[in-house]
Design a protein around this motif. Structure first.
Motif, PDB file in Angstrom:
ATOM      1  N   ARG A 114       5.061 -27.222 106.065  1.00 43.74           N
ATOM      2  CA  ARG A 114       4.737 -27.891 104.809  1.00 43.74           C
ATOM      3  C   ARG A 114       4.915 -29.497 104.974  1.00 43.74           C
ATOM      4  O   ARG A 114       5.678 -29.825 105.507  1.00 43.74           O
ATOM      5  N   SER A 115       4.019 -29.937 104.355  1.00 42.67           N
ATOM      6  CA  SER A 115       4.296 -31.571 103.943  1.00 42.67           C
ATOM      7  C   SER A 115       5.312 -31.627 102.694  1.00 42.67           C
ATOM      8  O   SER A 115       5.160 -30.971 101.594  1.00 42.67           O
ATOM      9  N   LEU A 116       6.099 -32.688 102.666  1.00 45.68           N
ATOM     10  CA  LEU A 116       7.070 -32.574 101.689  1.00 45.68           C
ATOM     11  C   LEU A 116       7.372 -34.231 101.473  1.00 45.68           C
ATOM     12  O   LEU A 116       7.974 -34.681 102.496  1.00 45.68           O
ATOM     13  N   VAL A 117       7.366 -34.537 100.260  1.00 51.80           N
ATOM     14  CA  VAL A 117       8.150 -36.095  99.945  1.00 51.80           C
ATOM     15  C   VAL A 117       9.126 -35.752  98.895  1.00 51.80           C
ATOM     16  O   VAL A 117       8.804 -35.304  97.848  1.00 51.80           O
ATOM     17  N   VAL A 118      10.005 -36.051  99.233  1.00 52.94           N
ATOM     18  CA  VAL A 118      11.399 -36.038  98.114  1.00 52.94           C
ATOM     19  C   VAL A 118      11.822 -37.407  97.679  1.00 52.94           C
ATOM     20  O   VAL A 118      12.088 -38.347  98.783  1.00 52.94           O
ATOM     21  N   LYS A 119      12.038 -37.796  96.675  1.00 52.50           N
ATOM     22  CA  LYS A 119      12.570 -38.970  96.167  1.00 52.50           C
ATOM     23  C   LYS A 119      13.942 -38.711  95.643  1.00 52.50           C
ATOM     24  O   LYS A 119      14.123 -37.879  95.002  1.00 52.50           O
ATOM     25  N   PRO A 134      10.298 -10.064  96.024  1.00 53.19           N
ATOM     26  CA  PRO A 134       9.532 -11.183  95.419  1.00 53.19           C
ATOM     27  C   PRO A 134       9.129 -12.298  96.521  1.00 53.19           C
ATOM     28  O   PRO A 134       9.648 -12.338  97.512  1.00 53.19           O
ATOM     29  N   ALA A 135       7.830 -13.080  96.125  1.00 55.41           N
ATOM     30  CA  ALA A 135       7.592 -14.189  96.883  1.00 55.41           C
ATOM     31  C   ALA A 135       8.708 -15.286  97.128  1.00 55.41           C
ATOM     32  O   ALA A 135       9.512 -15.542  96.135  1.00 55.41           O
ATOM     33  N   CYS A 136       8.794 -15.815  98.179  1.00 54.80           N
ATOM     34  CA  CYS A 136       9.962 -16.811  98.427  1.00 54.80           C
ATOM     35  C   CYS A 136       9.681 -17.973  97.311  1.00 54.80           C
ATOM     36  O   CYS A 136      10.783 -18.664  97.003  1.00 54.80           O
ATOM     37  N   VAL A 137       8.269 -18.501  97.228  1.00 56.51           N
ATOM     38  CA  VAL A 137       8.342 -19.516  96.388  1.00 56.51           C
ATOM     39  C   VAL A 137       8.667 -19.335  94.862  1.00 56.51           C
ATOM     40  O   VAL A 137       8.589 -20.108  94.062  1.00 56.51           O
ATOM     41  N   SER A 138       8.770 -18.011  94.533  1.00 60.20           N
ATOM     42  CA  SER A 138       9.049 -17.644  93.152  1.00 60.20           C
ATOM     43  C   SER A 138      10.567 -18.029  92.757  1.00 60.20           C
ATOM     44  O   SER A 138      10.909 -18.418  91.638  1.00 60.20           O
ATOM     45  N   CYS A 139      11.371 -18.311  93.827  1.00 60.41           N
ATOM     46  CA  CYS A 139      12.733 -18.852  93.575  1.00 60.41           C
ATOM     47  C   CYS A 139      12.759 -20.318  94.249  1.00 60.41           C
ATOM     48  O   CYS A 139      13.488 -21.134  93.628  1.00 60.41           O
ATOM     49  N   HIS A 140      12.256 -20.651  95.368  1.00 65.34           N
ATOM     50  CA  HIS A 140      12.398 -21.882  96.153  1.00 65.34           C
ATOM     51  C   HIS A 140      11.413 -22.796  95.834  1.00 65.34           C
ATOM     52  O   HIS A 140      11.248 -23.724  96.291  1.00 65.34           O
ATOM     53  N   ALA A 141      10.379 -22.714  94.611  1.00 59.76           N
ATOM     54  CA  ALA A 141       9.683 -23.342  94.022  1.00 59.76           C
ATOM     55  C   ALA A 141       8.058 -23.435  94.893  1.00 59.76           C
ATOM     56  O   ALA A 141       8.309 -23.028  95.937  1.00 59.76           O
ATOM     57  N   PRO A 142       6.837 -23.824  94.480  1.00 66.15           N
ATOM     58  CA  PRO A 142       5.712 -23.456  94.922  1.00 66.15           C
ATOM     59  C   PRO A 142       5.560 -23.935  96.331  1.00 66.15           C
ATOM     60  O   PRO A 142       4.965 -23.583  97.407  1.00 66.15           O
ATOM     61  N   ASN A 143       6.279 -25.102  96.487  1.00 63.14           N
ATOM     62  CA  ASN A 143       5.914 -25.662  97.902  1.00 63.14           C
ATOM     63  C   ASN A 143       7.174 -25.569  98.941  1.00 63.14           C
ATOM     64  O   ASN A 143       7.400 -26.181  99.901  1.00 63.14           O
ATOM     65  N   GLY A 144       8.103 -24.770  98.417  1.00 65.87           N
ATOM     66  CA  GLY A 144       9.460 -24.632  99.159  1.00 65.87           C
ATOM     67  C   GLY A 144      10.369 -25.935  98.932  1.00 65.87           C
ATOM     68  O   GLY A 144      11.188 -26.139  99.823  1.00 65.87           O
ATOM     69  N   GLU A 145      10.095 -26.566  97.935  1.00 64.92           N
ATOM     70  CA  GLU A 145      10.852 -27.933  97.783  1.00 64.92           C
ATOM     71  C   GLU A 145      12.341 -27.720  97.009  1.00 64.92           C
ATOM     72  O   GLU A 145      13.119 -28.667  97.081  1.00 64.92           O
TER      73      GLU A 145
END
Ligand code: HEC
Ligand code: HEC
Length: 246
Positions: A239-244, A169-180
């Protein structure tokens, strides 16, 4: 009266109860100053838990608190005295072909980390909860790392499509669409040092890390080539990523 009720409302609506706040403060002390035999986590994981791309120390800021606590407990656990199958030859990668046998080291529930394990063993359950709450409360903004477009394109293919022809499976199918990342079971891949991501996949292949729920990640890791690891890691680090913080 109106001002008072607004005030009361905002206090009640505050996302951290005072109990949680004191837990976070305790975690912050441990993370930034250390305590007794435990060194300051910040000395390796960065002042703001941002990790280190050169040494491959992972980011902790903004990770799920239950994920963090689980990893610390897994790294602290002793190897079981029995039921361990070790093959000294198959473990030495330089001497063997890359057959990623599940029998190399069989230690379910464990995560062997030469640097972290001794340190994690010194943490009390209270310290684990405090330091996990602290790192989960930190916000984080990724600085995307550049990579050449072929690597990124191949990485994107694996991350977004997987290898359906092999049932991967695609990585994002488990690790969320942006790999977040998602929840306590699926950690982020974006905003982690690429070298760290590669090392962890290597550890699943050798059996040094065997602590993922339902062996989901082990099944994935066993299908990845060295090039796959490099490409996927470069893609997620780009990837760009902003985590709150929570
Ligand atoms: C001497 C450097 C060093 C110090 C100090 C250190 N760490 Fe680590 N940490 C590492 C390394 C290296 C790894 C990667 C472990 C591996 O090999 O899998 C790691 C991994 C972790 C992980 C796993 C992250 C993930 O994404 O799975 C957690 C959680 C963690 N450390 C928490 C802590 C905490 C909490 C402290 C302080 C009490 C701390 N570390 C102090 C070097 C350090
Ligand atoms: C079927 C679900 C699934 C898929 C698909 C998947 N993973 Fe994972 N991944 C997991 C789980 C579950 C964990 C570990 C959680 C734990 O240890 O508690 C994990 C953990 C990881 C980690 C360790 C992160 C850390 O902070 O230590 C890396 C690296 C990783 N995955 C890379 C990948 C890559 C690259 C792909 C795509 C090629 C991928 N994963 C696809 C489920 C998945």
């Amino acid at each position: 009266m109106l001002i008072l009720s607004v005030l009361l409302f905002s206090v009640a609506g505050c996302k951290h109860s005072s109990e949680n706040r004191s837990l976070i403060a305790e975690g912050e002390r441990l993370a930034t100053k250390g305590e007794g035999p435990v060194p300051a986590c910040a000395s390796c994981h960065g002042q703001n838990g941002e990790g280190n791309n050169i040494t491959a120390f992972p980011r902790l800021a903004g990770l799920n608190k239950d994920y963090l606590a689980k990893q610390l407990r897994d790294m602290a656990r002793e190897m079981p005295p029995e039921g361990v199958v070790m093959d000294p030859v198959a473990r030495d990668y330089s001497k063997t072909p890359r057959v990623n046998s599940d029998l190399t080291v069989f230690t379910p529930g464990l995560r062997h980390a030469p640097v972290m394990s001794p340190l994690a063993k010194n943490l009390s359950e209270q310290q684990i909860n405090a330091v996990s709450a602290y790192y989960a409360s930190l916000s984080y903004t990724a600085k995307p790392l550049p990579a050449d477009y072929q690597t990124l394109e191949r990485g994107a293919d694996l991350a977004l499509r997987g290898k359906p022809e092999y049932g991967l499976p695609a990585c994002v199918s488990c690790h969320a669409p942006n790999g977040e990342g998602f929840g306590a079971d699926f950690p982020p891949l974006a905003g982690q040092p690429p070298k760290y991501l590669i090392e962890q996949i290597d550890k699943w292949q050798t059996g040094e890390r065997d602590n993922d729920p339902l062996a989901l990640m082990k099944a994935v890791a066993n299908q990845l080539t060295d090039a796959d690891k490099i490409n996927a890691a470069a893609y997620f680090a780009n990837r760009s990523l902003v985590v709150k913080g929570q």
